[in-house]
Design a protein around this motif. Structure first.
Motif, mmCIF file in Angstrom:
data_model
loop_
_atom_site.group_PDB
_atom_site.id
_atom_site.type_symbol
_atom_site.label_atom_id
_atom_site.label_comp_id
_atom_site.label_asym_id
_atom_site.label_seq_id
_atom_site.Cartn_x
_atom_site.Cartn_y
_atom_site.Cartn_z
ATOM 1 N N TYR A 31 0.861 -1.186 0.000
ATOM 2 C CA TYR A 31 0.000 0.000 0.000
ATOM 3 C C TYR A 31 0.893 1.230 0.000
ATOM 4 N N TYR A 33 1.045 5.720 -0.188
ATOM 5 C CA TYR A 33 0.292 6.926 0.154
ATOM 6 C C TYR A 33 1.121 8.161 -0.148
ATOM 7 N N TYR A 35 1.036 12.211 1.247
ATOM 8 C CA TYR A 35 0.498 13.224 2.146
ATOM 9 C C TYR A 35 1.225 14.531 1.869
ATOM 10 N N PHE A 45 -3.825 14.048 4.057
ATOM 11 C CA PHE A 45 -3.841 12.932 3.121
ATOM 12 C C PHE A 45 -4.163 13.411 1.711
ATOM 13 N N PHE A 91 5.040 14.025 1.621
ATOM 14 C CA PHE A 91 5.526 12.785 2.203
ATOM 15 C C PHE A 91 4.926 11.585 1.478
ATOM 16 N N LEU A 95 3.070 0.775 3.336
ATOM 17 C CA LEU A 95 2.567 -0.124 4.367
ATOM 18 C C LEU A 95 2.638 -1.546 3.821
ATOM 19 N N GLU A 98 -2.193 -5.239 5.749
ATOM 20 C CA GLU A 98 -3.165 -4.802 6.736
ATOM 21 C C GLU A 98 -2.635 -5.040 8.141
ATOM 22 N N ASP A 99 -3.008 -4.140 9.021
ATOM 23 C CA ASP A 99 -2.634 -4.235 10.424
ATOM 24 C C ASP A 99 -1.149 -3.959 10.658
ATOM 25 N N TYR A 100 -0.560 -3.195 9.763
ATOM 26 C CA TYR A 100 0.811 -2.762 9.960
ATOM 27 C C TYR A 100 0.853 -1.234 9.987
ATOM 28 N N GLU A 101 2.030 -0.700 10.309
ATOM 29 C CA GLU A 101 2.169 0.748 10.346
ATOM 30 C C GLU A 101 2.615 1.280 8.999
ATOM 31 N N GLN A 102 2.247 2.517 8.754
ATOM 32 C CA GLN A 102 2.770 3.226 7.588
ATOM 33 C C GLN A 102 4.156 3.757 7.920
ATOM 34 N N PHE A 104 7.028 6.361 6.777
ATOM 35 C CA PHE A 104 7.116 7.598 6.015
ATOM 36 C C PHE A 104 8.518 7.800 5.457
ATOM 37 N N GLY A 105 8.573 8.389 4.268
ATOM 38 C CA GLY A 105 9.833 8.859 3.732
ATOM 39 C C GLY A 105 10.202 10.191 4.361
#
Lengths: 113, 114
Positions: A31, A33, A35, A45, A91, A95, A98-102, A104-105
């Motif tokens: 996944y 993202y 931001y 977001f 940013f 991820l 599922e059920d994990y943390e994102q 960030f760069g």
């Protein structure tokens, strides 16, 4: 330890120009993202991407924005015609599942003049 | 829509003391996660701690712990034995379910003094 990388760290562009911000997510993450954070404000977001398509986008993510995962490793954000108000820190995050943390760069600071 | 509120724009704590940062949120979901992120001057976003809504036990990570009050929709961060390196912007964040976007609060700037 694997990390999310982003290039460039700082991009200066003139209003109306196109910019591409690049991100290399962690290799086994699924996944992705984007931001943004306007200076002094909260992190907002923009868009999420899964299975080669946008899974969710915010009101900010209008037709001027697009995302792509062109080669299985990079994840890019394109702004077609930049405006002064696009100046912000962008940013990328990824991820694993599922059920994990994102994760960030470090961000790309975009300055539109 | 989910909202996250941090009512303390700035906080200050002396080195070695304890400080608590407040966060409230609004949601009608039952499956969600809450996070605290630290943003130092480099502006890197660093995960400090996370809490699953289905867990009653408050999360702890070394000097960092949370007070999760589900009925009150409150999620505060306690930093014990504060260190100079804890000085940063702290953002509370909410995530519905397991892979959706993060919704952030406006942040609390923490100063640590000698």
């Amino acid at each position: 330890e694997p990390e999310v990388t982003q290039t460039p760290s700082h991009q200066v562009t003139q209003m109306g120009q196109e910019v591409i911000l690049r991100c290399v997510p962690i290799s086994n993450h699924l996944y992705f993202y984007w931001y943004r954070q306007i200076l002094g404000q909260k992190v907002e977001f923009l868009v999420s991407f899964y299975n080669n398509e946008i899974s969710e986008k915010s009101e900010i993510f209008d037709d001027q924005f697009s995302v792509e995962r062109p080669d299985g490793s990079n994840f890019t954000l394109k702004i077609r015609s930049t405006k002064l108000e696009d100046s912000a820190m962008y940013f990328c995050a990824s991820l694993q599942g599922e059920d994990y943390e994102q994760y960030f760069g470090p961000g790309t600071r975009l300055t539109v003049t | 829509a989910q909202t996250v509120t941090q009512s303390q724009p700035e906080m200050s704590v002396q080195e070695a003391e304890t400080v608590t940062l407040s966060c409230t949120y609004d949601t009608s979901e039952s499956d969600y996660y809450l996070f605290w992120y630290k943003q130092p001057p480099s502006r890197q976003m660093i995960l400090v701690i996370r809490q699953e809504a289905y867990k009653q036990q408050n999360a702890t990570e070394n000097r960092f712990s949370v007070n999760f009050q589900k009925a009150a929709k409150s999620f505060s961060l306690k930093i014990s034995d504060s260190q100079l390196g804890d000085a940063a912007m702290y953002f509370c964040a909410y995530r519905r379910g397991t892979a959706s976007k993060l919704t952030f609060g406006t942040g609390t700037r923490l100063q640590v003094t000698l």
